[in-house]
Design an enzyme around this catalytic site. Sequence first.
Site, PDB file in Angstrom:
ATOM      1  N   SER A 388      -7.509 -16.519  18.701  1.00  0.00           N
ATOM      2  CA  SER A 388      -7.640 -15.080  18.485  1.00  0.00           C
ATOM      3  C   SER A 388      -7.024 -14.615  17.176  1.00  0.00           C
ATOM      4  CB  SER A 388      -7.011 -14.318  19.654  1.00  0.00           C
ATOM      5  OG  SER A 388      -5.681 -14.757  19.881  1.00  0.00           O
ATOM      6  N   ASP A 502      -1.501 -23.230  23.142  1.00  0.00           N
ATOM      7  CA  ASP A 502      -0.946 -24.453  23.743  1.00  0.00           C
ATOM      8  C   ASP A 502       0.548 -24.268  24.017  1.00  0.00           C
ATOM      9  OD1 ASP A 502      -3.115 -26.946  23.036  1.00  0.00           O
ATOM     10  OD2 ASP A 502      -3.244 -25.143  21.835  1.00  0.00           O
ATOM     11  N   HIS A 643      -0.586 -10.283  18.615  1.00  0.00           N
ATOM     12  CA  HIS A 643      -1.562 -10.614  17.575  1.00  0.00           C
ATOM     13  C   HIS A 643      -1.194  -9.936  16.256  1.00  0.00           C
ATOM     14  CE1 HIS A 643      -3.774 -11.530  21.298  1.00  0.00           C
ATOM     15  NE2 HIS A 643      -4.397 -12.430  20.554  1.00  0.00           N
TER      16      HIS A 643
END
Length: 1485
Positions: A388, A502, A643
């Site tokens: 993203s 991850d 983000h």
Amino acid sequence: MHPLMESNYLKEQKKLEPLRWSQFPCELEELPHSPSFSVHTLRPSDIKAMADIGILTIVPDSRLDHEDSLLSSERILLRESMETLAALVSRFNPSVLHQPLPNTSGAASGTNAISVLDQAKEVVKFMKENRRIDFQNDWKLITVFFSAENLCSSCVSFHKENHSLDSLERLKRVLDFLYKDVPKAFVNLVDSTELRLCCLSHSDQNKVRQPCNCADEDSKLDDVILRWSYQNDLKKLLKSGRYDLRDDFTIVLQPFLQEINLSHRMDRKVDGNSISNTPMEITEEERSALGVGLWNNMMEPVGQKEPYHYSEMIQAQCPSGEYPYLFTYRNSNYSSPPQTPQPDALSQERSYGTSIPCFDKNPSNTVPVSVHALRPADIKVIGALGDSLTAGNGAGSKPNDVLDVLTQYRGLSWSVGGDQNISTVTTLANILREFNPSLRGYSIGTGKENSYNAFLNQAVAGARSEDVPAQARRLVDRMKNDTGINFQEDWKLITLFIGGNDLCQFCNNPVHFSPENFTNNIKIALDILHQEVPRAFVNLVTVLNIVTLRDLYKENNATCPRLLMRSLCPCVLKHADNSTEAEMLESLNRRYQEGSRRLAESGRYDTRDGFTVVVQPFLEKVTVPKTEEGLPDSSYFAPDCFHFHQKAHSQVARGLWNSMLEPVGNKTDAHFLEMVLTLKCPSQAEPFLWTYRNSNYLNQTTPDVTTPPPSSATLTPAQQPGQNHGSQLLCEDRAPSSSSPTSVHALKPADVRVIAALGDSLTAGNGIGAEPNNILDMNTEYRGLAWSIGGDASLKNVTTLPNILREFNPNLTGYSTGTGAATEPNAFLNQAVPGAAAEKLPDQARALVRLMKSDPRIDINSDWKVITVLIGTNDLCNYCKDPNHHSAVNFTSHIQEALDILRAEVPRALVNLVEVMDLLPLRQMFLDNQLQCPTHLTGDLCGCLLPVMEGSQELVMVTEATTAYQNSTRKLVESGRYDTQENFTVVLQPFFRNIKIPLRQDGRADISFLAPDCFHLSQKSQSQLSRTLWNTMLQPIEEKTDFFDLQANITLTCPTVRKPFLGTYKNSNYLYPTVEPTNKPIQNWGSDLSCPEQAPSVSVPTSVHKLRPRDIKVIAALGDSLTAAVGANTTNLNDLHTAWRGLSWSIGGDGTLEAHTTLPNILKKFNPELFGFSTGTETETARFNLAVSGAKANNMSAQARELVKLMRDSLKINFKEDWKLITLFIGVNDLCHYCLDRETYSVGNYVKHLQDALDILYQELPRAFVNVVEVMEIAGLRQIERETAGCIVPGTSVCPCFLNPQENSPELQEMNIINKDFQIKSMLMANSGRYAQREDFTVVVQPFLRNTILPRDSNGNPDLSFFSMDCFHFTERGHAEMAIALWNNMLEPVSQKQSYNNFTQNRAKLKCPTSENPFIFTSRNSGFQNTAPVTGEGDPSSVPYWAVILAAGAGVLAGSVLVGVLMSRRPKKHQQERETDRELKSTAL
């Protein structure tokens, strides 16, 4: 009380039955008071009526079959939790009326389920018509359950069309109705979304939903943000004061279900096997606990309410004298934090453009054929892969608009976005368009990866490394199919950035998200690009330093949605700063980065001129940007604070561009987002994008220019340009111990001052630096490059163990340099001799000792030393010629002789004993004629292995000898022979047990890893060997690597805060297996105890938490035949049932400690006047040993009463003043007969009987310390029954419920579960705080029998010297081991108690009190204040005990981890795993 009211009260109180473990602690109000006029001063006793509404989904879903039955499990859970809540309220007001959840099903009529509003109207109608309620004047508690989850809620399109606003509007209508029509009401609003999702996921597979039409849009990011948005809108509604205008009405959001996770609870494990479970199978106790969770929320101020987790055992909170009211927004003094505008909020149209100061923007004169001569203007195509952050989620969002984070602003993406131009939007693509306006591939606008706007931006929101290969495939296909791209001729720039997701999920599956898997996933993706994409430059941007996200999360002044952040990245944000999980995350983060670097620097992608991969490390040490005030600056982030906002995208784009124009080896790895960055420009002298080749960056790392090679060393061919074999060490803490350690088990790498080695040609370094095919150079001993002892150059270009250690201690000495024989000065402490066999090892050891003692650089008594020993290759290669001379016995005896010399002569030493190498894989080199290995030398190199035929006797002999050598050295080390003193140890390093030969892409062996003779190792392999040795030295014993992969991507690991020391048997808590008996029989099972003189307390202590061993005057015990010591000294059948009470582990007092190890004999060393222990076998001498053969838990109360009576009547003790130690151990007989009468011997009854006995002691005995010893795990006795023929009494009659069932049968699995429940439930009861009210009494659980193992002899058979003739009771030896374990448990803090499985005969296993910790440990003096006494006359259990339980459990786990890993494995799913377990030397007992 009205009969109906009394019936209702009794019915509700039954709901508290499952919560007896909770011991409801609240004091009820003694004085009546007038009901409150305000909801903000409402007490639980004021509540006269309760009702619950709203079970089904707010939006009925037509795609569900039998929706009502699908949700029945959810309804049952919530209904029973509400019954528990009603029962809790009724403790304050017995006349409270509870209207249960209505039956909302409309299935019978075929209609939809009734709405929540209709339910609310029904409840109000019922209340108005019920004569037992004064509707206008009685206070009402109404709980409204709602769900934010529609089955298509995660689809963005669905949400935007009809979900959030409609759902909120429906809920608002319900709340408005209640506000308008219901006077005097406190409304709980409960979000049951998580509970509903869980119930759906575990429902009948025949009733599952059909796929959403928008399923292709589905992602976790969408799901999390949409649900958070709904909850946030609801919070805003409640905070608005809409429902607080009346003083008799309020609505409070209770979050106890918001983070509940039933998936773990519903997939419980039995013996390692996952057993499917449903909500219906959740215990009544656990269902009731949900009600306690809601009750506790009502007792917590707004702003401090916590979700409930199924893993917790909670206790009901009580109204306090200071705050006796149910908490509302007003009486919590709660106000939502002010919305501070972000700097950019003032001008959302702010430009994030950049000026380009470059003058030369021209392409090459002709299209370059080499990627190493690529100019920016030569690039015609740009693409990107990632998650993203590359998709651009939230990059253009306005402040506080969290929902807009779902929008993928691909045109603003740092690495590939192409919105507008460089003057307004800074991205890598827009920078490159200034050099080549015809650039193609960049993304524009918004959209997902499959949209037209995305073009070659194939990043996927939520992607992890495992998803990147699929992205690479789509990218290749798009480039091939685009007519505007000349796939073969156009130069392409592709940026790959992955890893954040991850790391965010690693704690949920550490194996799946391991650094090895992460690197391999990237390798697969890069391999696709390498194989299929011509003319490409790939930026591999290493994963950012994600740990810094915690700074933003913790900053109170930042307007960040913390719950949302925690949902998006739980493994980074939910753990404490100094926790083990946080340390693991930081280590994993670095290993991800190092793995990416090693992959790119391996040369794998530099095999042709038209392709390269370059690591861009500029985000590796990135930090959260700060404001001028030094606070985290959230303006760089999207509204979710996770983000990047466009402001950050612009900075990251500048950082990437500048990194591409920095030579490899000099690239920035600490990019600060808040810095003013000026774009760099290609120069006339350096016009190309930098690659490894045009940077002259050779093989992995830059040569070290700061540390010249030692003066005695000359550069070998392997050290010439192009042959660098260095490593990077990313360890931040390289400090030594604060003072020189006195124990080898507390040795840090930086404490090591001297290094040495013994061995053969592998350690002497033969041929390491030889040129390929230069067979004559095999005689050169390149000792400066030797894996375990070489010290040429530094770690940056030569990887050896000394060079690694010199990074911690630059003053390290002893390493060898240059070339030459062992006798030459530069060999120093490298005393390995080429051709040496094991018989020469003692001579090497003596030579080494002489050197250490004579060299002025070494203080042999004070300096800590690491000595590495590897021997055996020459023994194996000559084994077939003289098997007797080279036998495993002789081989081991030579090693033992050498080690004995070192132990006797070299203090302060850790010896690495490296297992002999498995040579068999090296045969491959000489079986493939294409490899051109010197087959004419096979007889000289290894005559018993290389020239012999496949399947020959010689080959079989070498294979068997290898195994025998390895086993015999392991037994030597595990005998404990070298762990008798604190300043010396030998540690077995087993990584040579399995070797993987590296292969080329054509499948043939890669001989570049070998010296010219194809038998010795080249520097390439020696470097790998050094890395493996180092990593293995840091590993705990049970976790040591037992394989060596020459081609693996091995990253140097680092010591951690939790594990700062080199791994030894002791600091790994490793338990030696039983050893072979010596020829000299053991005379007795006594022990030696020589503790420093410990003065008694200055005066008799009044607190049990300050009790020293010497203060104990009286000892006693309760239990069964194991405490009565039945069979402890049996020699014939006539004695089989004799109780040898004088030898009993916890109460026997025969002889002295030197002859008989028992708890009283230990205590007599501190207080010879101890009284109460039993002697002999007669009843008259049993004294305070009240144990009775065959006793069960229901006999404990009688034993406790008898003990109290005996003590009161005794003229030998001062009943009130003397301190007493009582040990209670019971449960084996209950377990053995459980299947015959499940009710009588139930877990509940067992705990109740145990509690009754402890209550008697608590109420009657002054000054007492009670040990409760957990019942052992009995299943291991099956091994004796199955494997031993010498048992006098058939085991099936002794313990039928464990010994009768078939292996892996449901009956046996049930017994294993019950066994565990006995342990856990008794621990919970004892640690509940029930016995903490008095200062002179405590109960401490001693868990040493948890996860115990069955002792075995050297042949792997059960060692019957521990068991009596019936193979069930213990011999004196078994009693001695139990006494040692109990005593040691008593001297361990509650959080650090261990299980004990060290069955080696050692008279010095007993611990001593220390001056720092002179007291016997209790919960309180272990640091757990929650067990402090409580005030009040009621039940003494009102102290929360979860911390003690967790701490005790953590201690048991810490002490038992190696048992779980190595010894006490349970039956597995697969038969192959079960067979492996049967071969283990230790079995669960």
